[in-house]
Design an enzyme around this catalytic site. Structure first.
Site, PDB file in Angstrom:
ATOM      1  N   ASP A  67       0.791  -1.244   0.015  1.00 44.24           N
ATOM      2  CA  ASP A  67      -0.020  -0.046   0.150  1.00 44.24           C
ATOM      3  C   ASP A  67       0.833   1.318  -0.051  1.00 44.24           C
ATOM      4  OD1 ASP A  67       1.096  -0.202   2.445  1.00 44.24           O
ATOM      5  OD2 ASP A  67      -1.047  -0.669   3.553  1.00 44.24           O
ATOM      6  N   ASN A 136      -7.598  -2.903  14.067  1.00 42.13           N
ATOM      7  CA  ASN A 136      -9.018  -3.180  13.780  1.00 42.13           C
ATOM      8  C   ASN A 136      -9.069  -4.381  12.719  1.00 42.13           C
ATOM      9  OD1 ASN A 136      -8.248  -2.100  11.401  1.00 42.13           O
ATOM     10  ND2 ASN A 136      -9.415  -0.488  11.385  1.00 42.13           N
ATOM     11  N   HIS A 138      -7.251  -4.691   9.886  1.00 42.81           N
ATOM     12  CA  HIS A 138      -6.873  -4.655   8.387  1.00 42.81           C
ATOM     13  C   HIS A 138      -5.713  -4.968   8.300  1.00 42.81           C
ATOM     14  CE1 HIS A 138      -5.038  -0.374   9.738  1.00 42.81           C
ATOM     15  NE2 HIS A 138      -4.114  -1.202   9.131  1.00 42.81           N
ATOM     16  N   GLU A 143      -9.736  -1.782   5.020  1.00 40.31           N
ATOM     17  CA  GLU A 143     -10.127  -1.471   6.370  1.00 40.31           C
ATOM     18  C   GLU A 143     -11.416  -2.291   6.683  1.00 40.31           C
ATOM     19  OE1 GLU A 143      -8.728   0.114   8.465  1.00 40.31           O
ATOM     20  OE2 GLU A 143      -8.579   2.301   8.027  1.00 40.31           O
TER      21      GLU A 143
HETATM   22  C1  GLP Z   1      -0.534   0.474   8.616  1.00 42.05           C
HETATM   23  C2  GLP Z   1      -0.415  -0.516   7.310  1.00 42.05           C
HETATM   24  C3  GLP Z   1      -0.401  -1.875   7.558  1.00 42.05           C
HETATM   25  C4  GLP Z   1       0.026  -2.355   8.824  1.00 42.05           C
HETATM   26  C5  GLP Z   1      -0.469  -1.523   9.984  1.00 42.05           C
HETATM   27  C6  GLP Z   1       0.097  -2.035  11.468  1.00 42.05           C
HETATM   28  O1  GLP Z   1      -2.009   0.886   8.569  1.00 42.05           O
HETATM   29  N1  GLP Z   1      -1.027  -0.126   5.962  1.00 42.05           N
HETATM   30  O2  GLP Z   1       0.054  -2.449   6.393  1.00 42.05           O
HETATM   31  O3  GLP Z   1      -0.065  -3.713   9.040  1.00 42.05           O
HETATM   32  O4  GLP Z   1      -0.182  -0.001   9.948  1.00 42.05           O
HETATM   33  O5  GLP Z   1       1.105  -1.136  11.687  1.00 42.05           O
HETATM   34  P1  GLP Z   1       2.253  -1.514  12.920  1.00 42.05           P
HETATM   35  O6  GLP Z   1       2.908  -2.617  12.331  1.00 42.05           O
HETATM   36  O7  GLP Z   1       2.839  -0.440  13.138  1.00 42.05           O
HETATM   37  O8  GLP Z   1       1.370  -1.868  14.267  1.00 42.05           O
END
Ligand code: GLP
Length: 263
Positions: A67, A136, A138, A143
């Site tokens: 992404d 959440n 995702h 989402e």
């Molecule tokens: C963002 C990214 C996700 C990732 C998520 C969790 O929203 N788009 O791909 O998995 O963050 O991030 P973290 O690993 O910092 O908790």
């Protein structure tokens, strides 16, 4: 799904890096799917160390990232392109021309999504897709309420996700509310999926992913439909699973079997 519960984040990083290293050693020109967020950073450090120790070379590897924020160009410090260069690509011998992050600054982001999908197909599909996990549930920026067969597209971020990621934008005036993300259907086409989660704040999302119903309300629950997914988590992220001992028992049996088969 294979559920691997390890002591801490460092063990998660080592275990997951070993999966990627083995993949590259078996197929030098493999196609890897990378993720951003804090969780995979330790794993990327393990890959960098493996490269420096000449255990692995990335010179024939291609990659796709999940992404990117819409409205940020790759040289913006909070863009996911910048993140990937900074945390991994600049420290290994991967050919940057073979790395693809969805273009956040595209003039026509809808066309860019279709082009991204075509490019994955032209490369022969993704061998291993790495995933983090939002609180959440995702994956990528899919989402809750995302179609479980969605393709790469533009998504509006939930306020909780914007808040969770605000720590990276603290000195900025602009934090995007939209992103381009690989779809859940696209992710499910990867030949193997490795999801990482660490820490207590991921425990509910992990329980929903593994033990909950398959539902668009927890996008990661779609992984229950994938035949070759490994979920690598630490004890804290596993803390809301009801059958931890059983998962650990299965993993011990798997390891015995793999050892006896020389895998
Ligand atoms: C963002 C990214 C996700 C990732 C998520 C969790 O929203 N788009 O791909 O998995 O963050 O991030 P973290 O690993 O910092 O908790």
């Amino acid at each position: 799904m294979k559920i691997v519960i390890l002591k801490d984040a460092s063990a998660v990083a080592k275990y997951s890096a070993a999966i990627f290293i083995k993949q590259i050693q078996n197929k030098a020109d493999c196609v890897l799917g990378f993720a951003t967020g804090s969780t995979p950073v330790d794993m990327y450090n393990e890959l960098i160390n493996a490269y420096k120790n000449r255990q692995v070379s990335f010179d024939q590897v291609s990659s796709f990232n999940l992404d990117e924020y819409l409205g940020l160009s790759g040289d913006h410090q909070q863009s996911y392109r910048f993140f990937m260069n900074d945390k991994l690509f600049d420290h290994i011998d991967i050919d940057l021309a073979k790395t693809t992050v969805p273009p956040g600054d595209s003039k026509n982001p809808i066309d860019a999504c279709a082009h991204f999908e075509r490019k994955i197909i032209e490369c022969g599909g993704i061998d291993i897709q790495l995933l983090g996990l939002g609180r959440n549930g995702h994956i990528g920026f899919n989402e809750p309420s995302s179609s479980l067969s969605s393709r790469t597209r533009i998504k509006t971020l939930k306020q909780q996700t914007i808040n969770d990621n605000a720590r990276f934008f603290k000195d900025e005036t602009f934090q995007p509310h939209l992103a381009i993300t690989m779809g859940i259907g696209t992710i499910l086409e990867a030949r193997k999926i490795v999801l990482l989660a660490t820490g207590k704040n991921k425990a509910q999302a992990i329980a929903d992913t593994i033990q909950g119903p398959i539902t668009a309300q927890c996008p990661a629950s779609a992984l229950q439909l994938h035949a070759n997914t490994v979920i690598v988590i630490d004890e804290l992220a596993a803390s809301k699973l009801t059958n931890i001992d059983f998962f650990k028992h299965i993993e011990r049996e798997n390891q015995k079997l793999e050892k006896s088969l020389g895998l």
